[in-house]
Write a protein that holds these residues in place. Sequence first.
Motif, PDB file in Angstrom:
ATOM      1  N   LYS A  21       0.868  -1.268   0.046  1.00 55.70           N
ATOM      2  CA  LYS A  21      -0.049  -0.027   0.053  1.00 55.70           C
ATOM      3  C   LYS A  21       0.926   1.210  -0.171  1.00 55.70           C
ATOM      4  CE  LYS A  21      -2.152  -1.559   3.601  1.00 55.70           C
ATOM      5  NZ  LYS A  21      -1.115  -0.592   4.357  1.00 55.70           N
ATOM      6  N   PRO A  45      -4.876   3.776  11.394  1.00 52.32           N
ATOM      7  CA  PRO A  45      -5.120   4.688  12.443  1.00 52.32           C
ATOM      8  C   PRO A  45      -4.148   5.782  12.409  1.00 52.32           C
ATOM      9  CG  PRO A  45      -4.301   2.721  13.680  1.00 52.32           C
ATOM     10  CD  PRO A  45      -4.456   2.327  12.093  1.00 52.32           C
ATOM     11  N   ARG A  55      -2.904   6.024  17.458  1.00 57.94           N
ATOM     12  CA  ARG A  55      -2.031   4.850  16.689  1.00 57.94           C
ATOM     13  C   ARG A  55      -0.893   4.394  17.325  1.00 57.94           C
ATOM     14  NH1 ARG A  55      -0.989   3.922  11.069  1.00 57.94           N
ATOM     15  NH2 ARG A  55       1.110   2.912  10.818  1.00 57.94           N
ATOM     16  N   THR A 196       5.494  -6.009 -10.394  1.00 61.95           N
ATOM     17  CA  THR A 196       6.387  -4.826  -9.902  1.00 61.95           C
ATOM     18  C   THR A 196       5.498  -4.102  -9.389  1.00 61.95           C
ATOM     19  OG1 THR A 196       6.572  -3.784 -12.008  1.00 61.95           O
ATOM     20  CG2 THR A 196       8.192  -5.478 -11.811  1.00 61.95           C
TER      21      THR A 196
HETATM   22  N1  T5A Z   1      -5.652  -1.577  11.267  1.00 57.93           N
HETATM   23  C1  T5A Z   1      -5.860  -0.598  10.868  1.00 57.93           C
HETATM   24  C2  T5A Z   1      -6.925  -2.061  12.344  1.00 57.93           C
HETATM   25  O1  T5A Z   1      -6.620  -3.236  12.742  1.00 57.93           O
HETATM   26  N2  T5A Z   1      -8.112  -1.519  11.864  1.00 57.93           N
HETATM   27  C3  T5A Z   1      -8.161  -0.385  11.314  1.00 57.93           C
HETATM   28  O2  T5A Z   1      -9.143   0.239  11.380  1.00 57.93           O
HETATM   29  C4  T5A Z   1      -7.093   0.214  10.509  1.00 57.93           C
HETATM   30  C5  T5A Z   1      -7.225   1.550  10.044  1.00 57.93           C
HETATM   31  C6  T5A Z   1      -1.368  -0.489  10.755  1.00 57.93           C
HETATM   32  C7  T5A Z   1      -2.143  -1.563  11.468  1.00 57.93           C
HETATM   33  O3  T5A Z   1      -3.507  -1.133  11.934  1.00 57.93           O
HETATM   34  C8  T5A Z   1      -4.340  -2.105  11.427  1.00 57.93           C
HETATM   35  C9  T5A Z   1      -3.845  -2.769  10.316  1.00 57.93           C
HETATM   36  C10 T5A Z   1      -2.385  -2.604  10.487  1.00 57.93           C
HETATM   37  O4  T5A Z   1      -1.901  -3.791  11.051  1.00 57.93           O
HETATM   38  P1  T5A Z   1      -0.361   0.095   8.706  1.00 57.93           P
HETATM   39  O5  T5A Z   1       0.442   0.973   9.098  1.00 57.93           O
HETATM   40  O6  T5A Z   1      -1.147   0.319   7.118  1.00 57.93           O
HETATM   41  O7  T5A Z   1      -1.483  -0.376   9.740  1.00 57.93           O
HETATM   42  O8  T5A Z   1       0.516  -1.237   8.413  1.00 57.93           O
HETATM   43  P2  T5A Z   1       0.737  -2.217   7.386  1.00 57.93           P
HETATM   44  O9  T5A Z   1      -0.466  -2.935   6.772  1.00 57.93           O
HETATM   45  O10 T5A Z   1       1.358  -3.187   8.136  1.00 57.93           O
HETATM   46  O11 T5A Z   1       1.508  -1.541   6.454  1.00 57.93           O
HETATM   47  P3  T5A Z   1       2.806  -2.044   5.927  1.00 57.93           P
HETATM   48  O12 T5A Z   1       3.645  -0.696   5.768  1.00 57.93           O
HETATM   49  O13 T5A Z   1       3.426  -3.186   6.517  1.00 57.93           O
HETATM   50  O14 T5A Z   1       2.455  -2.509   4.190  1.00 57.93           O
HETATM   51  P4  T5A Z   1       2.122  -2.015   3.177  1.00 57.93           P
HETATM   52  O15 T5A Z   1       2.223  -0.312   3.058  1.00 57.93           O
HETATM   53  O16 T5A Z   1       1.069  -2.437   2.290  1.00 57.93           O
HETATM   54  O17 T5A Z   1       3.442  -2.397   2.152  1.00 57.93           O
HETATM   55  P5  T5A Z   1       4.841  -1.466   1.889  1.00 57.93           P
HETATM   56  O18 T5A Z   1       4.431  -0.525   0.570  1.00 57.93           O
HETATM   57  O19 T5A Z   1       5.440  -0.909   2.863  1.00 57.93           O
HETATM   58  O20 T5A Z   1       5.545  -2.646   1.208  1.00 57.93           O
HETATM   59  C11 T5A Z   1       6.143  -3.867   1.848  1.00 57.93           C
HETATM   60  C12 T5A Z   1       7.465  -4.338   1.209  1.00 57.93           C
HETATM   61  O21 T5A Z   1       7.195  -4.810  -0.007  1.00 57.93           O
HETATM   62  C13 T5A Z   1       7.967  -3.935  -1.090  1.00 57.93           C
HETATM   63  C14 T5A Z   1       8.147  -2.677  -0.274  1.00 57.93           C
HETATM   64  O22 T5A Z   1       9.382  -2.108  -0.872  1.00 57.93           O
HETATM   65  C15 T5A Z   1       8.608  -2.922   1.177  1.00 57.93           C
HETATM   66  O23 T5A Z   1       9.808  -3.339   1.372  1.00 57.93           O
HETATM   67  N3  T5A Z   1       7.160  -3.858  -2.166  1.00 57.93           N
HETATM   68  C16 T5A Z   1       7.297  -4.937  -3.361  1.00 57.93           C
HETATM   69  N4  T5A Z   1       7.802  -5.776  -3.345  1.00 57.93           N
HETATM   70  C17 T5A Z   1       7.854  -6.383  -4.730  1.00 57.93           C
HETATM   71  N5  T5A Z   1       6.891  -6.162  -5.669  1.00 57.93           N
HETATM   72  C18 T5A Z   1       5.869  -5.002  -5.224  1.00 57.93           C
HETATM   73  N6  T5A Z   1       5.046  -4.939  -6.093  1.00 57.93           N
HETATM   74  C19 T5A Z   1       6.068  -4.231  -3.867  1.00 57.93           C
HETATM   75  N7  T5A Z   1       5.479  -3.215  -3.516  1.00 57.93           N
HETATM   76  C20 T5A Z   1       6.157  -3.132  -2.279  1.00 57.93           C
END
Ligand code: T5A
Length: 210
Positions: A21, A45, A55, A196
């Motif tokens: 995301k 959050p 958060r 990608t």
């Molecule tokens: N939550 C949230 C609830 O329980 N209830 C609610 O109502 C709400 C709103 C925080 C937490 O809060 C919970 C859910 C969550 O557990 P968050 O901060 O959004 O939420 O946490 P995460 O979902 O854990 O977000 P992440 O940062 O972990 O994941 P992302 O943003 O989906 O992924 P991203 O872009 O950081 O990518 C992860 C890795 O993969 C690589 C990136 O470089 C990075 O290293 N990557 C790829 N690799 C290969 N191919 C691709 N296409 C790639 N895209 C990214």
Amino acid sequence: MSHPVNQAKFISFEGTEGVGKTTAIDLLCQRLDKTGTDYVRTREPGGSDFAEKLRELLLDTATNIFDDTELLLMFAARSDHLAKVVLPALEAGKWVVCDRFIDSTVAYQGYGRGMGDPIMLSKIDSLIAHFVPRLPDITLWLDLPVQEGMRRAGKRSVADRFEQQKTAFFERVYQGFSEQYQAQPTRIHRVDAHGTAEEVAERIWVIVSQ
Ligand code: T5A
């Protein structure tokens, strides 16, 4: 340079852990910059000063709370964020790009914690009905198998309170997103998150620029 996209849109990104995301939002915002679109990038959050404090509590591994308390804190954060950030931006004609919104609550609190219990889902529906005056115009559900997202997210160092859950929890969260997509196919768009980052960004742009 392309022309600005005129009509303000509220876009939310959803998905299980590590589906990409943040990366997809980075690339969408680059596109919006190129088109001269005025937008606010935010997250849940969090997203407002008070909600960011909540958060910290919600993600802190030392926090020990009941499921209902967690649900209410998510909505306390959301209420502040909506009132101070999301609604004012939309009223000012700006786009809002939000990392997670109500569908995460249904998926994580409703299916992850609540195991799809109809009483928990009905509490969430009721909170949405009373405290969420504006739904996203477009919700992008980045669909990737749970294990693949965890593999991507696993590259990072410390796991937060949600990331510490077991795989079965995230399988239920995935089911929650999938069922919401099937129930609300007009608002929620499924985006294949394989490939990608650029390929995923292109799929998203096709939907957003329509
Ligand atoms: N939550 C949230 C609830 O329980 N209830 C609610 O109502 C709400 C709103 C925080 C937490 O809060 C919970 C859910 C969550 O557990 P968050 O901060 O959004 O939420 O946490 P995460 O979902 O854990 O977000 P992440 O940062 O972990 O994941 P992302 O943003 O989906 O992924 P991203 O872009 O950081 O990518 C992860 C890795 O993969 C690589 C990136 O470089 C990075 O290293 N990557 C790829 N690799 C290969 N191919 C691709 N296409 C790639 N895209 C990214």
